[in-house]
Design an enzyme around this catalytic site. Structure first.
Site, short mmCIF file in Angstrom:
data_model
loop_
_atom_site.label_atom_id
_atom_site.label_comp_id
_atom_site.label_asym_id
_atom_site.label_seq_id
_atom_site.Cartn_x
_atom_site.Cartn_y
_atom_site.Cartn_z
N ILE A 162 0.81 -1.22 0.00
CA ILE A 162 0.00 0.00 0.00
C ILE A 162 0.85 1.27 0.00
CG2 ILE A 162 -0.20 0.21 2.52
CD1 ILE A 162 -3.17 0.94 2.08
N ASP A 200 1.33 -5.47 9.91
CA ASP A 200 1.25 -4.43 10.94
C ASP A 200 0.41 -4.96 12.10
OD1 ASP A 200 0.85 -2.15 12.47
OD2 ASP A 200 0.71 -0.84 10.71
#
EC number: 2.1.1.33
Length: 281
Positions: free
Chosen positions: A123, A180
């Site tokens: 991303i 994450d």
């Protein structure tokens, strides 16, 4: 009157210095085949997947232009009306590395699975650009052998648009490596594994396909394990089923995060699930 504080020292950026553009121009002219330097492509580790990242997506997987990623397998031709079109190919992308970071996994797997098309999905803009330049350089360096033609990268938000990219049952492997952790409870909704996302992974993964996960955060490992274990279309694989899987070894040792955890003597938690056949109903 107190004097103002000295200005903060700015980190050198490849974009500000023009070094990144120089590297790209050299690649295009094939004057050099040097790998890009990470220091010119640094970006914060966290990206909000719920933000508008101004990404363009196909309305369906049929509109994906794979020739831009794998020209060897999807060569372009000039149609009778003068427009470019892609020749039909029996190949399709079978492996997705979700949150590929700096591309260590797909680069290592490129020659271990030479006949398999693999796509890294990231991303962050600058990190994606780094992987693009890394693959270009590797293709130039190994042009005679034709290596690294089976890997590519796409800037994408997997949480929103995974079914726009892949057909049902298209993938044989999905990697989720060191995602994450989003430690705060209010951020858990941004984790890359959830009941909804497990359903989407089951949609694009063919029966018998495998989801590979690895993290150095035990709480996140338990979170991912719970959601995949609870999903009716996934069966967890035992350790003995994975001992001869080359992908597990690469996932442990060849990713950038994996190497960092190794240097810091950290723990790595690995878990994999096989996609079940659809029930009769």
């Amino acid at each position: 009157m107190a004097s103002p504080p000295p200005p903060k020292r700015q980190k050198q950026s490849g974009q500000r210095t023009g070094l990144r553009e120089k590297h790209r121009n050299n690649q295009e002219r094939k004057e050099e085949a040097k790998l890009p330097q990470k220091k010119y492509y640094r970006q914060r580790a966290h990206a909000n997947p719920f933000s508008d990242h101004q990404l363009a997506y196909p309305s369906s997987p049929k509109e994906m232009v794979w020739a831009n990623h794998f020209p060897k397998y999807f060569p372009s031709a000039i149609a009778a009306d003068g427009d470019a079109e892609t020749k039909p190919s029996g190949k399709q992308v079978e492996v997705a590395d979700i949150g590929c970071g700096f591309g260590g996994l797909i680069v290592s797997l490129a020659q271990k699975l030479p006949d398999t098309l693999m796509l890294g999905m990231e991303i962050r803009t600058q990190v994606t650009e780094y992987v693009e330049e890394r693959i270009k350089a590797l293709r130039i360096q190994h042009e005679a052998e034709g290596h690294y033609q089976n890997i590519s990268v796409l800037r994408a938000n997997t949480m929103k648009f995974l079914p726009n990219i892949y057909e049902k049952f298209q993938l044989s492997k999905i990697f989720i490596c060191f995602p994450d952790p989003h430690f705060k409870a209010r951020k858990h909704k941004a984790r890359i594994v959830s009941p909804t996302l497990c359903a989407e992974y089951a949609y694009v993964l063919r029966p018998g396909g495998i989801v590979y996960t690895i993290t150095d955060v035990e709480d996140l490992h338990k979170w991912m394990a719970k959601h995949f274990d609870d999903h009716p279309l996934f069966d967890r694989l035992a350790e003995e089923d994975l001992k001869d899987d080359v992908c597990v070894e690469v996932m442990r040792t060849d990713t950038e995060e994996g190497k960092k955890v190794e240097r810091n003597n950290g723990s790595k938690f690995v878990a994999c699930w096989k996609r079940r056949e659809d029930p009769e109903w």
